[in-house]
Design a protein around this motif. Structure first.
Motif, PDB file in Angstrom:
ATOM      1  N   PRO A  34       0.785  -1.235   0.000  1.00 23.93           N
ATOM      2  CA  PRO A  34       0.000   0.000   0.000  1.00 23.93           C
ATOM      3  C   PRO A  34       0.821   1.292   0.000  1.00 23.93           C
ATOM      4  O   PRO A  34       0.436   2.254  -0.661  1.00 23.93           O
ATOM      5  N   ILE A  35       1.923   1.360   0.724  1.00 26.41           N
ATOM      6  CA  ILE A  35       2.658   2.626   0.831  1.00 26.41           C
ATOM      7  C   ILE A  35       3.187   3.101  -0.526  1.00 26.41           C
ATOM      8  O   ILE A  35       2.948   4.259  -0.908  1.00 26.41           O
ATOM      9  N   PRO A  36       3.889   2.272  -1.313  1.00 25.42           N
ATOM     10  CA  PRO A  36       4.336   2.752  -2.631  1.00 25.42           C
ATOM     11  C   PRO A  36       3.171   3.120  -3.551  1.00 25.42           C
ATOM     12  O   PRO A  36       3.275   4.061  -4.341  1.00 25.42           O
ATOM     13  N   LEU A  42      -0.338   9.892  -4.968  1.00 24.93           N
ATOM     14  CA  LEU A  42      -0.113  11.273  -4.530  1.00 24.93           C
ATOM     15  C   LEU A  42       0.681  12.072  -5.560  1.00 24.93           C
ATOM     16  O   LEU A  42       0.253  13.148  -5.996  1.00 24.93           O
ATOM     17  N   PHE A  43       1.821  11.551  -5.986  1.00 28.35           N
ATOM     18  CA  PHE A  43       2.674  12.298  -6.915  1.00 28.35           C
ATOM     19  C   PHE A  43       2.060  12.412  -8.305  1.00 28.35           C
ATOM     20  O   PHE A  43       2.169  13.456  -8.954  1.00 28.35           O
ATOM     21  N   ALA A  44       1.377  11.364  -8.755  1.00 19.83           N
ATOM     22  CA  ALA A  44       0.703  11.431 -10.052  1.00 19.83           C
ATOM     23  C   ALA A  44      -0.411  12.469 -10.035  1.00 19.83           C
ATOM     24  O   ALA A  44      -0.583  13.237 -10.983  1.00 19.83           O
ATOM     25  N   THR A  45      -1.162  12.497  -8.937  1.00 20.56           N
ATOM     26  CA  THR A  45      -2.268  13.452  -8.826  1.00 20.56           C
ATOM     27  C   THR A  45      -1.752  14.881  -8.724  1.00 20.56           C
ATOM     28  O   THR A  45      -2.305  15.787  -9.369  1.00 20.56           O
ATOM     29  N   LEU A  46      -0.727  15.099  -7.931  1.00 27.13           N
ATOM     30  CA  LEU A  46      -0.151  16.451  -7.836  1.00 27.13           C
ATOM     31  C   LEU A  46       0.291  16.948  -9.214  1.00 27.13           C
ATOM     32  O   LEU A  46       0.017  18.094  -9.584  1.00 27.13           O
ATOM     33  N   ALA A  47       0.965  16.099  -9.973  1.00 30.56           N
ATOM     34  CA  ALA A  47       1.439  16.506 -11.299  1.00 30.56           C
ATOM     35  C   ALA A  47       0.269  16.740 -12.251  1.00 30.56           C
ATOM     36  O   ALA A  47       0.186  17.790 -12.912  1.00 30.56           O
ATOM     37  N   ASN A  48      -0.652  15.781 -12.312  1.00 34.02           N
ATOM     38  CA  ASN A  48      -1.760  15.872 -13.242  1.00 34.02           C
ATOM     39  C   ASN A  48      -2.690  17.032 -12.907  1.00 34.02           C
ATOM     40  O   ASN A  48      -3.053  17.829 -13.769  1.00 34.02           O
ATOM     41  N   GLY A  97       2.669  -2.873 -15.560  1.00 29.45           N
ATOM     42  CA  GLY A  97       3.561  -4.020 -15.688  1.00 29.45           C
ATOM     43  C   GLY A  97       4.362  -4.294 -14.427  1.00 29.45           C
ATOM     44  O   GLY A  97       4.811  -3.382 -13.743  1.00 29.45           O
ATOM     45  N   GLU A  98       4.541  -5.570 -14.150  1.00 33.04           N
ATOM     46  CA  GLU A  98       5.254  -6.000 -12.945  1.00 33.04           C
ATOM     47  C   GLU A  98       6.684  -5.473 -12.905  1.00 33.04           C
ATOM     48  O   GLU A  98       7.246  -5.256 -11.846  1.00 33.04           O
ATOM     49  N   ARG A  99       7.311  -5.282 -14.037  1.00 32.15           N
ATOM     50  CA  ARG A  99       8.726  -4.893 -14.064  1.00 32.15           C
ATOM     51  C   ARG A  99       8.980  -3.494 -13.512  1.00 32.15           C
ATOM     52  O   ARG A  99      10.102  -3.154 -13.193  1.00 32.15           O
ATOM     53  N   PHE A 100       7.946  -2.648 -13.396  1.00 29.27           N
ATOM     54  CA  PHE A 100       8.133  -1.278 -12.935  1.00 29.27           C
ATOM     55  C   PHE A 100       8.075  -1.138 -11.418  1.00 29.27           C
ATOM     56  O   PHE A 100       8.488  -0.135 -10.877  1.00 29.27           O
ATOM     57  N   GLY A 101       7.511  -2.102 -10.736  1.00 29.96           N
ATOM     58  CA  GLY A 101       7.336  -1.994  -9.298  1.00 29.96           C
ATOM     59  C   GLY A 101       6.113  -1.160  -8.965  1.00 29.96           C
ATOM     60  O   GLY A 101       5.582  -0.441  -9.814  1.00 29.96           O
ATOM     61  N   PRO A 102       5.648  -1.229  -7.725  1.00 36.78           N
ATOM     62  CA  PRO A 102       4.377  -0.590  -7.373  1.00 36.78           C
ATOM     63  C   PRO A 102       4.389   0.929  -7.467  1.00 36.78           C
ATOM     64  O   PRO A 102       3.418   1.527  -7.926  1.00 36.78           O
ATOM     65  N   PHE A 103       5.472   1.594  -7.045  1.00 41.59           N
ATOM     66  CA  PHE A 103       5.472   3.061  -7.078  1.00 41.59           C
ATOM     67  C   PHE A 103       5.444   3.583  -8.505  1.00 41.59           C
ATOM     68  O   PHE A 103       4.587   4.389  -8.866  1.00 41.59           O
ATOM     69  N   LEU A 104       6.386   3.138  -9.332  1.00 45.08           N
ATOM     70  CA  LEU A 104       6.476   3.653 -10.694  1.00 45.08           C
ATOM     71  C   LEU A 104       5.261   3.240 -11.527  1.00 45.08           C
ATOM     72  O   LEU A 104       4.737   4.039 -12.309  1.00 45.08           O
ATOM     73  N   ALA A 105       4.796   1.995 -11.339  1.00 46.72           N
ATOM     74  CA  ALA A 105       3.607   1.548 -12.065  1.00 46.72           C
ATOM     75  C   ALA A 105       2.403   2.414 -11.709  1.00 46.72           C
ATOM     76  O   ALA A 105       1.642   2.829 -12.584  1.00 46.72           O
ATOM     77  N   THR A 106       2.248   2.711 -10.423  1.00 44.04           N
ATOM     78  CA  THR A 106       1.133   3.552  -9.976  1.00 44.04           C
ATOM     79  C   THR A 106       1.283   4.970 -10.495  1.00 44.04           C
ATOM     80  O   THR A 106       0.322   5.561 -11.000  1.00 44.04           O
ATOM     81  N   PRO A 150      -8.421   4.800   1.108  1.00 42.59           N
ATOM     82  CA  PRO A 150      -9.215   3.692   1.655  1.00 42.59           C
ATOM     83  C   PRO A 150      -9.353   2.526   0.669  1.00 42.59           C
ATOM     84  O   PRO A 150      -9.346   1.366   1.081  1.00 42.59           O
ATOM     85  N   ALA A 151      -9.447   2.832  -0.627  1.00 43.46           N
ATOM     86  CA  ALA A 151      -9.538   1.768  -1.627  1.00 43.46           C
ATOM     87  C   ALA A 151      -8.276   0.910  -1.617  1.00 43.46           C
ATOM     88  O   ALA A 151      -8.350  -0.316  -1.732  1.00 43.46           O
ATOM     89  N   VAL A 152      -7.124   1.553  -1.458  1.00 38.75           N
ATOM     90  CA  VAL A 152      -5.863   0.813  -1.411  1.00 38.75           C
ATOM     91  C   VAL A 152      -5.753   0.023  -0.111  1.00 38.75           C
ATOM     92  O   VAL A 152      -5.381  -1.151  -0.109  1.00 38.75           O
ATOM     93  N   LEU A 153      -6.089   0.656   0.997  1.00 41.97           N
ATOM     94  CA  LEU A 153      -5.913   0.014   2.309  1.00 41.97           C
ATOM     95  C   LEU A 153      -6.951  -1.062   2.612  1.00 41.97           C
ATOM     96  O   LEU A 153      -6.635  -2.093   3.184  1.00 41.97           O
ATOM     97  N   LEU A 154      -8.175  -0.807   2.236  1.00 43.85           N
ATOM     98  CA  LEU A 154      -9.256  -1.735   2.589  1.00 43.85           C
ATOM     99  C   LEU A 154      -9.645  -2.658   1.446  1.00 43.85           C
ATOM    100  O   LEU A 154     -10.378  -3.618   1.654  1.00 43.85           O
TER     101      LEU A 154
END
Length: 195
Positions: A34-36, A42-48, A97-106, A150-154
């Protein structure tokens, strides 16, 4: 502070059941980290939304008061109708894609999926309405986080328990009220204070 609070509330409500919230569920199920994922959102939304708010303030500066009032009123009314159309997301969403990892993929997926999304268009309109790039960006980002964390955590269990149709109707009513106010004499007075 109205720009912050109104932006946060509108986007939080509009985001429930939106394709980016569905994307958050997909990412949470796929990566189970969940953290990544939350940081990527957060960062995608701030930029977009920062770019969207910048576009909104540029439009507000470019258009005159009366034209701006009509553009805002009609855009909010259009959003009221659009919010009632449910979103879906495909499993082959770009950037997951799995190769990017959770932070970069998100980060990449959220930024791309949010382009032209209801909440991005709402951010443009809110920034044009309030003429405040920073507070609108912060508000819409808070709204996105309030709906997606909440969607990510729950996970899917929490998301499926919400009465999505009712949430969409409430969001549509809020957009319609903002559109009617913008087109009314009250909206004319508010727009004249911006210019």
């Amino acid at each position: 502070m109205d720009a912050l609070f109104v932006s946060a509330a509108i986007v939080a409500i509009a985001e429930i059941g939106d394709k980016t919230q569905l994307l958050a569920l997909v990412l949470a199920a796929r990566f189970r980290r969940p953290i990544p994922i939350i940081l990527g959102i957060l960062f995608a939304t701030l930029a977009n939304h920062g770019l969207a708010a910048w576009a909104g303030t540029a439009v507000a500066a470019w258009l005159g008061g009366e034209v701006m009032r009509w553009a805002l009123g009609l855009s909010f009314l259009a959003m009221a109708g659009w919010i009632l159309v449910p979103d879906k997301i495909d499993d082959d969403t770009p950037g997951i894609g799995e190769r990017f990892g959770p932070f970069l993929a998100t980060l990449v997926a959220f930024f791309l999926v949010e382009i032209g999304d209801k909440t991005q268009i709402a951010t443009v309109a809110l920034a044009a309405r309030f003429d405040d790039l920073i507070l609108v960006t912060l508000g819409t980002t808070l709204g996105m986080m309030a709906a997606n964390v909440p969607a990510v955590l729950l996970g899917e269990a929490a998301a499926t328990r919400l009465p999505l149709r009712l949430v969409h109707i409430v969001a549509a009513i809020l957009f319609a009220i903002m559109g009617i106010l913008a087109l009314s004499d009250v909206g004319s007075d508010l727009i004249s204070h911006i210019n």
